[in-house]
Scaffold this motif. Structure first.
Motif, PDB file in Angstrom:
ATOM      1  N   LYS A 179     -15.300  11.017  -2.082  1.00  0.00           N
ATOM      2  CA  LYS A 179     -14.159  11.692  -1.271  1.00  0.00           C
ATOM      3  C   LYS A 179     -14.758  12.381  -0.180  1.00  0.00           C
ATOM      4  O   LYS A 179     -14.251  12.668   0.824  1.00  0.00           O
ATOM      5  N   HIS A 201     -15.973  10.217   2.614  1.00  0.00           N
ATOM      6  CA  HIS A 201     -15.106   9.589   3.519  1.00  0.00           C
ATOM      7  C   HIS A 201     -13.575  10.119   3.082  1.00  0.00           C
ATOM      8  O   HIS A 201     -12.563   9.727   2.502  1.00  0.00           O
ATOM      9  N   PRO A 202     -13.393  11.549   3.773  1.00  0.00           N
ATOM     10  CA  PRO A 202     -12.193  12.164   3.046  1.00  0.00           C
ATOM     11  C   PRO A 202     -10.911  11.312   3.830  1.00  0.00           C
ATOM     12  O   PRO A 202      -9.592  11.777   3.112  1.00  0.00           O
ATOM     13  N   ASP A 203     -10.940  10.744   4.766  1.00  0.00           N
ATOM     14  CA  ASP A 203      -9.800  10.139   5.309  1.00  0.00           C
ATOM     15  C   ASP A 203      -9.502   8.407   4.999  1.00  0.00           C
ATOM     16  O   ASP A 203      -8.781   7.972   5.664  1.00  0.00           O
ATOM     17  N   SER A 204     -10.474   8.139   4.018  1.00  0.00           N
ATOM     18  CA  SER A 204     -10.287   6.707   3.648  1.00  0.00           C
ATOM     19  C   SER A 204      -9.090   6.518   3.090  1.00  0.00           C
ATOM     20  O   SER A 204      -8.662   7.173   1.981  1.00  0.00           O
ATOM     21  N   GLU A 205      -8.252   5.453   3.370  1.00  0.00           N
ATOM     22  CA  GLU A 205      -7.049   4.933   2.730  1.00  0.00           C
ATOM     23  C   GLU A 205      -7.319   4.517   1.331  1.00  0.00           C
ATOM     24  O   GLU A 205      -6.411   4.591   0.405  1.00  0.00           O
ATOM     25  N   ILE A 256      -7.927   7.514  -0.758  1.00  0.00           N
ATOM     26  CA  ILE A 256      -6.516   8.059  -1.141  1.00  0.00           C
ATOM     27  C   ILE A 256      -5.778   7.289  -2.075  1.00  0.00           C
ATOM     28  O   ILE A 256      -5.197   7.905  -3.129  1.00  0.00           O
ATOM     29  N   GLU A 295      -7.300   7.535  -5.911  1.00  0.00           N
ATOM     30  CA  GLU A 295      -7.347   8.816  -6.373  1.00  0.00           C
ATOM     31  C   GLU A 295      -6.551   9.156  -7.589  1.00  0.00           C
ATOM     32  O   GLU A 295      -7.170   9.420  -9.019  1.00  0.00           O
TER      33      GLU A 295
END
Length: 206
Positions: A174, A177-181, A184, A187
């Protein structure tokens, strides 16, 4: 009642043969496989209610294998159908044949772990899980689908090192790669992980 089958991100239990490699295999066998797995998919999605279609799918997959036994996808698909028919030991044999053809295919290695765990062969399952982790490590080192492979590797830790270790590994993904679909999407599945439920979701109709 049919269950929703949960697959990891990029889990390649492909219904169809890899288009990039299709020209390496017998085209008639590939066509038979693809038609068979379309029937399987129709059944899974509820477009067909007759369970007898699974016997037809299995027959057609065996035909594809008889024509071309070098395609690991045929064996993987056969294993998926056999598992659906509660023939786990035969599914394991089919996947072992696939693994001889493509030894480092991480998804098949993990699937072998799950199937063996489902029949109580925990030590064998752990061996397959460990091999799957090594296969994911190789992919990550080679910059192949980095995010999905990191997620899949982290998920495997639930089965090898426990929930705390898996969640920590996912948190690292996370942060990277915080913006990875994909991150998300996965999670909630990490946070709500239950081993028995996860095993049931991976293995259809258990």
């Amino acid at each position: 009642m049919k269950k929703i089958i949960f697959f990891l991100v990029a889990l390649s239990m492909s219904c169809k043969s890899d288009n990039n490699k299709a020209n390496e295999f017998d085209p008639i066998a590939v066509s038979i496989n693809d038609i068979a797995m379309q029937k399987y998919q129709d059944y899974i999605l509820g477009y067909r209610e007759d369970e007898e279609v699974l016997d037809t799918v299995l027959f057609e997959l065996n035909r594809a294998i008889d024509i071309d036994s070098s395609n690991y996808v045929f064996y993987t698909n056969k294993a998926t159908v056999l598992s659906l028919l509660n023939q786990d030991n035969n599914a394991i044999k089919a996947l072992e044949k696939a693994t001889k053809i493509k030894p480092n295919f991480a998804e098949n290695l993990m699937y072998l772990g799950l199937l063996n765990e489902s029949i109580g062969a925990d030590s064998i399952a752990n061996s397959w899980y460990s091999q799957a982790i090594k296969a994911y490590d190789e992919r990550i080192e080679n910059d192949q689908s980095i995010v999905s492979n990191k997620i899949n590797r982290a998920y495997l830790l639930f089965f090898t090192e426990g929930k705390e270790r898996a969640l920590k590994a996912f948190e690292i993904v996370k942060l990277e790669h915080p913006d990875s679909e994909e991150v998300i999407f996965m999670e909630p599945l990490f946070k709500e992980f239950d081993r028995k439920e996860a095993l049931n979701n991976f293995l259809p109709f258990k």
